[in-house]
Design a protein around this motif. Structure first.
Motif, PDB file in Angstrom:
ATOM      1  N   PHE A 144      32.397  16.273 -14.749  1.00 11.75           N
ATOM      2  CA  PHE A 144      32.709  17.087 -13.572  1.00 11.75           C
ATOM      3  C   PHE A 144      31.744  18.250 -13.510  1.00 11.75           C
ATOM      4  O   PHE A 144      31.413  18.856 -14.527  1.00 11.75           O
ATOM      5  CB  PHE A 144      34.139  17.618 -13.634  1.00 11.75           C
ATOM      6  N   ASP A 145      31.304  18.587 -12.288  1.00 16.19           N
ATOM      7  CA  ASP A 145      30.430  19.740 -12.056  1.00 16.19           C
ATOM      8  C   ASP A 145      30.963  20.489 -10.849  1.00 16.19           C
ATOM      9  O   ASP A 145      31.057  19.926  -9.753  1.00 16.19           O
ATOM     10  CB  ASP A 145      28.986  19.274 -11.802  1.00 16.19           C
ATOM     11  N   LEU A 146      31.330  21.755 -11.043  1.00 19.79           N
ATOM     12  CA  LEU A 146      31.930  22.547  -9.963  1.00 19.79           C
ATOM     13  C   LEU A 146      31.011  22.677  -8.755  1.00 19.79           C
ATOM     14  O   LEU A 146      31.493  22.825  -7.628  1.00 19.79           O
ATOM     15  CB  LEU A 146      32.308  23.939 -10.492  1.00 19.79           C
ATOM     16  N   GLU A 147      29.703  22.612  -8.969  1.00 21.13           N
ATOM     17  CA  GLU A 147      28.791  22.695  -7.834  1.00 21.13           C
ATOM     18  C   GLU A 147      28.793  21.410  -7.001  1.00 21.13           C
ATOM     19  O   GLU A 147      28.175  21.361  -5.939  1.00 21.13           O
ATOM     20  CB  GLU A 147      27.380  23.034  -8.325  1.00 21.13           C
ATOM     21  N   ARG A 148      29.502  20.394  -7.472  1.00 22.17           N
ATOM     22  CA  ARG A 148      29.752  19.153  -6.716  1.00 22.17           C
ATOM     23  C   ARG A 148      31.240  18.834  -6.850  1.00 22.17           C
ATOM     24  O   ARG A 148      31.629  17.790  -7.359  1.00 22.17           O
ATOM     25  CB  ARG A 148      28.887  18.014  -7.243  1.00 22.17           C
ATOM     26  N   LEU A 149      32.070  19.760  -6.383  1.00 19.08           N
ATOM     27  CA  LEU A 149      33.485  19.749  -6.770  1.00 19.08           C
ATOM     28  C   LEU A 149      34.321  18.642  -6.140  1.00 19.08           C
ATOM     29  O   LEU A 149      35.470  18.451  -6.539  1.00 19.08           O
ATOM     30  CB  LEU A 149      34.129  21.110  -6.511  1.00 19.08           C
ATOM     31  N   ASN A 150      33.779  17.910  -5.194  1.00 21.62           N
ATOM     32  CA  ASN A 150      34.516  16.777  -4.636  1.00 21.62           C
ATOM     33  C   ASN A 150      34.215  15.468  -5.353  1.00 21.62           C
ATOM     34  O   ASN A 150      34.677  14.409  -4.924  1.00 21.62           O
ATOM     35  CB  ASN A 150      34.209  16.618  -3.143  1.00 21.62           C
ATOM     36  N   GLU A 151      33.434  15.536  -6.433  1.00 18.16           N
ATOM     37  CA  GLU A 151      33.010  14.331  -7.129  1.00 18.16           C
ATOM     38  C   GLU A 151      33.452  14.345  -8.588  1.00 18.16           C
ATOM     39  O   GLU A 151      33.507  15.398  -9.225  1.00 18.16           O
ATOM     40  CB  GLU A 151      31.482  14.190  -7.083  1.00 18.16           C
ATOM     41  N   ALA A 155      40.037  11.146   4.603  1.00 14.98           N
ATOM     42  CA  ALA A 155      39.160  10.809   3.476  1.00 14.98           C
ATOM     43  C   ALA A 155      37.703  11.084   3.819  1.00 14.98           C
ATOM     44  O   ALA A 155      37.234  10.797   4.935  1.00 14.98           O
ATOM     45  CB  ALA A 155      39.334   9.342   3.098  1.00 14.98           C
ATOM     46  N   GLY A 156      36.988  11.665   2.857  1.00 13.92           N
ATOM     47  CA  GLY A 156      35.577  11.963   3.046  1.00 13.92           C
ATOM     48  C   GLY A 156      35.305  13.335   3.622  1.00 13.92           C
ATOM     49  O   GLY A 156      34.161  13.789   3.627  1.00 13.92           O
ATOM     50  N   HIS A 157      36.339  14.031   4.076  1.00 12.48           N
ATOM     51  CA  HIS A 157      36.185  15.383   4.603  1.00 12.48           C
ATOM     52  C   HIS A 157      36.434  16.361   3.445  1.00 12.48           C
ATOM     53  O   HIS A 157      37.532  16.452   2.924  1.00 12.48           O
ATOM     54  CB  HIS A 157      37.169  15.645   5.744  1.00 12.48           C
ATOM     55  N   MET A 158      35.389  17.077   3.078  1.00 10.28           N
ATOM     56  CA  MET A 158      35.353  17.772   1.798  1.00 10.28           C
ATOM     57  C   MET A 158      36.288  18.984   1.729  1.00 10.28           C
ATOM     58  O   MET A 158      36.536  19.650   2.726  1.00 10.28           O
ATOM     59  CB  MET A 158      33.928  18.230   1.492  1.00 10.28           C
ATOM     60  N   LEU A 159      36.739  19.261   0.507  1.00  5.42           N
ATOM     61  CA  LEU A 159      37.420  20.505   0.205  1.00  5.42           C
ATOM     62  C   LEU A 159      36.429  21.471  -0.430  1.00  5.42           C
ATOM     63  O   LEU A 159      35.346  21.084  -0.855  1.00  5.42           O
ATOM     64  CB  LEU A 159      38.594  20.262  -0.747  1.00  5.42           C
ATOM     65  N   GLU A 191      40.460  11.112  -1.267  1.00  7.87           N
ATOM     66  CA  GLU A 191      41.462  10.181  -0.754  1.00  7.87           C
ATOM     67  C   GLU A 191      42.840  10.840  -0.754  1.00  7.87           C
ATOM     68  O   GLU A 191      43.140  11.675  -1.620  1.00  7.87           O
ATOM     69  CB  GLU A 191      41.500   8.920  -1.620  1.00  7.87           C
ATOM     70  N   PRO A 192      43.705  10.464   0.176  1.00  9.63           N
ATOM     71  CA  PRO A 192      45.040  11.074   0.218  1.00  9.63           C
ATOM     72  C   PRO A 192      45.869  10.793  -1.033  1.00  9.63           C
ATOM     73  O   PRO A 192      46.839  11.500  -1.294  1.00  9.63           O
ATOM     74  CB  PRO A 192      45.681  10.447   1.468  1.00  9.63           C
TER      75      PRO A 192
END
Length: 391
Positions: free
Chosen positions: A281-288, A322-326, A310-311
Motif C-alpha cells: 500500500f502507498d498513501l500517494e496512491r490510496l485507492n490502490e 465504482a472507479g470514482h476515487m476517494l 467497489e461498493p
C-alpha cells in the motif's frame, strides 16, 4: 473540538460530512470550536461549520450540552485535556500520537479505562486505518490470503523540512511535539503495520538523527514559541528515524520516518510479505492495493493492482460508483462514523487509548535504543523505561 490548525480542518470535514453519507445511530452536532486566538478561531468556526467558538477548553468540557471532546492540539496538551474531559464524563477522540511521553500516555489510558465503566468512550485518531485499501489489506491478512507474515517494511516519507531555512515551528520543539519524525509520522507507520498484520511490535533497534539543528525563529505571535523574527533557534527533535523491529510471531519489520526525503510529499508505504503472497500500500496512491498471489501458477504470478473503489470494499458503499476515487479527507469521515457507532453501541472504539499507549511505548523504546548505540530494546519493559527516564 479543541485546536484549529491543519488537523482541525481535517476533523471538521469528517464531522460535517459523515452524517450526510452514513446512516449514523446518533446525530453529531458541531457545537463549539476552541483555540487560543479568538478572532482566528471565530473565522475557522465560520469556515468549517461550527456553531460557536471560544478560547477556554476548561469551560468547554464543563458544558452539559457537549458530549464529545475532539482533541487536535499539539501533543503537550493532549494528556491534560483528555484526562479532564474523561473525568467530566465526555467521550474523547484524541489525535495521534496519544501523548508526548509514555508517562502521559499511561495516565491517559488509565483515565480511559476508569471512564469506560462510567459510560465514557475514548479513541485515538490513527486515521489511516480508515483508508479503504488499508482496511481491505487487514481483512486479507486476517483471511490468510498471504499466509504467515514473514517480513514487514513500513516507511512514512515527507520532504517539507528539506529546506534548511524553513522556520522553527512547534513541531520542531520537543517541549510541544514530544519527538520529531518519529512521533509525527513514524507513529502512523507503526500503527498501520500492527493494524494490518494483527501483531504488535515487541522489540526495536533504532537510530535518530537531526539533520538541521537550527532554524529561523518565527515572528512573535505566529507560533507556540512566540519568538522574535531575528535569529535562529535550536531544533530539539529528530528529523529522521530508522529502526528495525520484531513482531509477536518473530517476524522482522523495518521502519523509516523522514521529513527530509526530497520529492516525497506524503508517502506512507507498507509492504507485507507472507508465505502465500504479499501486499503493498502507498498513501500517494490510496485507492490502490497491490496483491501478489504466490499460490498462482508460475506463469501467472506477479503483483496485480486492486482498485479499491467497489461498493463491497470497506466504507466505499456509502460514496460514489465504482472507479470514482476517494481522497485523504474521506478517512476522517470514516473515523467519525466508527466513533459515533461505538458510542451508540456502548462498545470500545478502536484504536483505544490502550492501543495508543502501546504505540507510545514503541516510540519510547526507539528513543532508548538510539541513546544506547541502537541496542535491541523491548517495548513493554516498565523498569527499563523508568531507569532510562531517571538517567
Amino acid at each position: 473540538m479543541i485546536g484549529a490548525g491543519f488537523m482541525g480542518a481535517a476533523h471538521s470535514q469528517g464531522w460535517r460530512v459523515a452524517p450526510r453519507f452514513f446512516d449514523l445511530p446518533l446525530d453529531p452536532q458541531m457545537t463549539l470550536l476552541v483555540a487560543r486566538d479568538a478572532d482566528r478561531t471565530r473565522a475557522a468556526a465560520d469556515s468549517w461549520g461550527w456553531a460557536e467558538s471560544g478560547t477556554d477548553w476548561r469551560a468547554a468540557i464543563e458544558r452539559d450540552d457537549i458530549d464529545v471532546i475532539d482533541i487536535v492540539t499539539p501533543g503537550d496538551l493532549h494528556a491534560e485535556i483528555a484526562i479532564a474531559a474523561l473525568a467530566a464524563g465526555k467521550h474523547v477522540l484524541c489525535e495521534k500520537p496519544l501523548a508526548n511521553t509514555e508517562g502521559e500516555a499511561e495516565r491517559m489510558a488509565d483515565a480511559a479505562s476508569a471512564a469506560f465503566s462510567r459510560g465514557a468512550r475514548a479513541m485515538v485518531g490513527f486515521t489511516y486505518r480508515r483508508v479503504p485499501a488499508t482496511t481491505l489489506a487487514r481483512d486479507m491478512v486476517a483471511a490468510g490470503r498471504i499466509g504467515d507474515v514473514r517480513q514487514v517494511r513500513a516507511e512514512y516519507l515527507q520532504d517539507w523540512l528539506s529546506d534548511a531555512d524553513a522556520p522553527l515551528t512547534w513541531r520542531l520543539e520537543k517541549e510541544h511535539a514530544g519527538s520529531g519524525a518519529l512521533g509525527d509520522i513514524g507513529a502512523h507507520a507503526v500503527d498501520l503495520a500492527e493494524y494490518i498484520t494483527g501483531q504488535r511490535v515487541t522489540e526495536v533497534s533504532g537510530i535518530l538523527d537531526t539533520l538541521v539543528t537550527e532554524r529561523p525563529l518565527l515572528a512573535a505571535g505566529s507560533g507556540l514559541s512566540g519568538t522574535a523574527a531575528a535569529g535562529r533557534g535550536a531544533v530539539t527533535v529528530d528529523d529522521v528515524a530508522l529502526f528495525t523491529g520484531r513482531l509477536e510471531s518473530g517476524a522482522l519489520a523495518s521502519f523509516e520516518a523522514s521529513r527530509f526525503r526530497t520529492g516525497r510529499k506524503n508517502a506512507l508505504r507498507i509492504e507485507i510479505s507472507g508465505s502465500r503472497g504479499a501486499l503493498v500500500f502507498d498513501l500517494e496512491r490510496l485507492n490502490e492495493l497491490a496483491f501478489y498471489d504466490a499460490t498462482a501458477p508460475a506463469g501467472e504470478q506477479g503483483f496485480r493492482t486492486i482498485l479499491v473503489t467497489e461498493p463491497t470494499h470497506p466504507y466505499v458503499g456509502a460514496w460514489w460508483p465504482a472507479g470514482h476515487m476517494l481522497g485523504y479527507e474521506h478517512a476522517f469521515s470514516h473515523q467519525a462514523k466508527d466513533f459515533v457507532e461505538a458510542i451508540a453501541a456502548g462498545a470500545q472504539p478502536s484504536p483505544s487509548f490502550a492501543d495508543g499507549l502501546h504505540v507510545q511505548r514503541v516510540l519510547g523504546a526507539v528513543e532508548r535504543s538510539a541513546a544506547q548505540a541502537s541496542a535491541w530494546t523491548h517495548t513493554d519493559t516498565t523498569d527499563a523505561r523508568r531507569a532510562f527516564a531517571a538517567s
